[in-house]
Motif scaffolding. Structure first.
Motif, mmCIF file in Angstrom:
data_model
loop_
_atom_site.group_PDB
_atom_site.id
_atom_site.type_symbol
_atom_site.label_atom_id
_atom_site.label_comp_id
_atom_site.label_asym_id
_atom_site.label_seq_id
_atom_site.Cartn_x
_atom_site.Cartn_y
_atom_site.Cartn_z
ATOM 1 N N GLY A 242 94.186 19.823 -10.815
ATOM 2 C CA GLY A 242 94.035 20.364 -9.475
ATOM 3 C C GLY A 242 94.372 19.328 -8.416
ATOM 4 O O GLY A 242 94.630 18.153 -8.705
ATOM 5 N N MET A 243 94.364 19.782 -7.167
ATOM 6 C CA MET A 243 94.524 18.889 -6.032
ATOM 7 C C MET A 243 93.490 19.302 -4.975
ATOM 8 O O MET A 243 93.827 19.738 -3.867
ATOM 9 N N HIS A 244 92.216 19.216 -5.378
ATOM 10 C CA HIS A 244 91.138 19.561 -4.448
ATOM 11 C C HIS A 244 91.365 18.810 -3.137
ATOM 12 O O HIS A 244 91.592 17.602 -3.130
ATOM 13 N N THR A 245 91.294 19.523 -2.028
ATOM 14 C CA THR A 245 91.564 18.897 -0.735
ATOM 15 C C THR A 245 90.416 19.147 0.232
ATOM 16 O O THR A 245 89.962 20.281 0.384
ATOM 17 N N HIS A 246 89.968 18.066 0.874
ATOM 18 C CA HIS A 246 88.908 18.137 1.875
ATOM 19 C C HIS A 246 89.551 18.278 3.253
ATOM 20 O O HIS A 246 90.510 17.562 3.575
ATOM 21 N N PHE A 247 89.011 19.182 4.070
ATOM 22 C CA PHE A 247 89.511 19.427 5.415
ATOM 23 C C PHE A 247 88.414 19.173 6.442
ATOM 24 O O PHE A 247 87.254 19.496 6.210
ATOM 25 N N SER A 248 88.806 18.618 7.569
ATOM 26 C CA SER A 248 87.897 18.537 8.718
ATOM 27 C C SER A 248 88.715 18.657 9.989
ATOM 28 O O SER A 248 89.888 18.255 10.031
ATOM 29 N N LEU A 249 88.111 19.243 11.010
ATOM 30 C CA LEU A 249 88.740 19.378 12.323
ATOM 31 C C LEU A 249 87.984 18.516 13.321
ATOM 32 O O LEU A 249 86.746 18.525 13.347
ATOM 33 N N PHE A 250 88.731 17.785 14.113
ATOM 34 C CA PHE A 250 88.119 16.941 15.138
ATOM 35 C C PHE A 250 88.541 17.425 16.521
ATOM 36 O O PHE A 250 89.686 17.834 16.734
ATOM 37 N N GLU A 251 87.590 17.385 17.462
ATOM 38 C CA GLU A 251 87.859 17.597 18.871
ATOM 39 C C GLU A 251 87.711 16.234 19.539
ATOM 40 O O GLU A 251 86.594 15.785 19.780
ATOM 41 N N GLY A 252 88.834 15.575 19.773
ATOM 42 C CA GLY A 252 88.774 14.194 20.234
ATOM 43 C C GLY A 252 88.194 13.323 19.130
ATOM 44 O O GLY A 252 88.700 13.309 18.008
ATOM 45 N N ASP A 253 87.114 12.617 19.444
ATOM 46 C CA ASP A 253 86.456 11.754 18.457
ATOM 47 C C ASP A 253 85.289 12.435 17.775
ATOM 48 O O ASP A 253 84.570 11.810 16.988
ATOM 49 N N SER A 254 85.078 13.710 18.066
ATOM 50 C CA SER A 254 83.917 14.426 17.532
ATOM 51 C C SER A 254 84.320 15.377 16.410
ATOM 52 O O SER A 254 85.293 16.135 16.546
ATOM 53 N N ASN A 255 83.580 15.357 15.296
ATOM 54 C CA ASN A 255 83.843 16.238 14.171
ATOM 55 C C ASN A 255 83.362 17.641 14.500
ATOM 56 O O ASN A 255 82.159 17.884 14.644
ATOM 57 N N ALA A 256 84.297 18.582 14.616
ATOM 58 C CA ALA A 256 83.962 19.955 15.003
ATOM 59 C C ALA A 256 83.229 20.709 13.910
ATOM 60 O O ALA A 256 82.699 21.793 14.164
ATOM 61 N N PHE A 257 83.197 20.162 12.699
ATOM 62 C CA PHE A 257 82.501 20.829 11.590
ATOM 63 C C PHE A 257 81.020 20.449 11.518
ATOM 64 O O PHE A 257 80.281 21.026 10.723
ATOM 65 N N PHE A 258 80.578 19.491 12.311
ATOM 66 C CA PHE A 258 79.202 18.984 12.202
ATOM 67 C C PHE A 258 78.321 19.533 13.323
ATOM 68 O O PHE A 258 78.705 19.541 14.490
#
Length: 446
Positions: A242-258
């Motif tokens: 497999g090629m499990h892939t982790h994704f995250s979105l940032f708004e500027g320096d802030s993690n939009a997923f948190f």
């Protein structure tokens, strides 16, 4: 001329680089390369380099065959496996039409379009792939028709003096010499199976890195008289790659997923992103799992996810939310576990991100998470929980994709049609092929 272009030209001169390879991919992610003389690089930056697009799978029809490749100077690297004498470098390219516009058939451009949509929504996307592959003694099979692995070690095994251990050390050093940062590497569960995880980077850089990664792994294997394969499922009785892939979105320096205090510390944005991926997973499975053999991995056990579900730290789920680490809000992310190591990374990341962004734009609701081991449930239990399967074959995946207006929108009509044409052809050849399984099972009794 910008500073990056000036840097490339200066480096070529100072390092006495003799060959500059221009890299791009066809619709299924096969790497294409043309070697350019150093004196021609400045012209390629300004005007591109012409080639016959009709000879490349999915790029142009015969009557519109003239295409251009324009090198991206930010991707310039010396190729260490070519040696110190007559040094060779490479740059990834964007494919252009003769009038200088981005080609709608270029997989790299497909991903750039989706990333532009994310930017319009205020997001920067980061990705972190875990890439598995098998290291074999050669590309030939044994008398029983099976590949021969270089070892019979298992998950995280340490084999003193082992071939795979020496291989990983050399491969990691070479990857880092071309600017690809490696997080860690280890032996995987199958005999001769290895995993190397790349550090977080923006999605376009990650896709470029994956194409370089595959080349490096192949080259190092050849240097050590072995053979590396990214085939999704080369062994019936051992796990696929497999090629499990982790994704995250940032708004500027802030993690939009948190979101501190939320369930699993997941923000509403993250939940909508996951919902988008789950909703559209059947439509893009032909992209993330593009070969007949891909479905042997998805439905062959060995921790491959074959049902549409998500869970917190649940490795049997299609989408996993990794364990939250206190005071590590910037590391909040989601992991898609369905994609295999043979996918075209540009198209695969484009459809995954596109689906997640659609979930955010349209406010998709996320279904309840799954705490159970999805693999151990009975069919009736899965139905009762509303867990739907992914397509079970390339044929099924093609059928779902070709009905999807959303996939046509993300990929663009040309890539959408060319990809489906290629996959229908593959399925047609497979459907006619008499396999070793059929001969062994039927020849002596029918």
């Amino acid at each position: 001329m910008d500073r990056q272009q000036e840097f490339v030209l200066r480096t070529i001169e100072e390092r006495d680089v003799r060959f500059v390879r221009l890299w791009f991919t066809d619709v299924i992610g096969s790497l294409k390369s043309v070697a350019l003389a150093p004196a021609e690089v400045e012209g390629a930056f300004e005007e591109g380099l012409g080639f016959d697009g009709s000879s490349i799978e999915g790029l142009a029809r015969v009557y519109e065959s003239d295409m251009l490749v324009q090198p991206d100077p930010s991707t310039f690297q010396i190729l260490p496996w070519r040696g110190e004498r007559e040094q060779t470098s490479r740059m990834f390219c964007d494919v252009l039409t003769p009038d200088g516009e981005p080609s709608a058939a270029d997989p790299r451009n497909v991903l750039k379009r989706v990333l532009s949509q994310a930017a319009d929504m205020g997001f920067t996307c980061y990705t972190h792939p875990e890439i598995e592959f098998y290291l074999l003694k050669s590309d030939q099979v044994d008398a029983a028709g099976q590949p021969v692995p270089v070892d019979h070690a298992g998950y995280f095994d340490h084999v003193p003096g082992g071939v795979a251990q020496d291989f990983r050390r050399t491969a990691v050093a070479m990857l880092e010499s071309v600017g690809i940062s490696v997080e860690f590497s280890h032996h995987e569960a199958g005999p001769g199976q290895n995993e190397i995880d790349l550090r977080y980077a923006d999605a376009l850089q990650t896709a470029d890195n994956i194409m370089t990664f595959r080349t490096v792994i192949k080259e190092v294997a050849l240097m050590q008289d072995t053979y590396a394969t990214f085939m999704p499922k080369p062994f019936t009785d051992f796990p696929g790659s497999g090629m499990h892939t982790h994704f995250s979105l940032f708004e500027g320096d802030s993690n939009a997923f948190f979101e501190a205090g939320a369930e699993y510390q997941l923000s509403a944005t993250a939940r909508q992103f996951i919902a988008g991926i789950l909703t559209h997973a059947p439509e893009f499975t032909a992209i993330t799992n593009q070969f007949v053999n891909s479905y042997k991995r998805l439905w062959g056990g060995g921790e491959a996810p074959s049902y549409i579900s998500w869970g917190h730290n649940n490795r049997s789920a299609l989408v996993r939310v990794p364990l939250y680490k206190p005071n590590k809000g910037q590391s909040a992310r989601v992991e898609y576990r369905g994609i295999d190591s043979a996918a075209n990374p540009y198209l695969a990341y484009a459809v995954l991100l596109g689906a997640g962004l659609k979930g955010i734009r349209e406010g998709y609701d996320l279904p309840p998470d799954t705490e159970d081991d999805v693999w151990s449930l009975t069919g009736a239990e899965r139905r009762a929980m509303g867990l739907k399967p992914l397509p079970s074959s390339l044929y099924d995946a093609i059928g779902v994709m070709e009905e999807s207006e959303f996939m046509a929108e993300i990929l663009g009509e040309q890539v959408f049609n060319n990809f489906l044409r290629n996959k229908r052809h593959e399925w047609g050849e497979y459907r006619q092929h008499v396999t070793l399984f059929e001969l062994q099972r039927n020849l002596s009794i029918l």
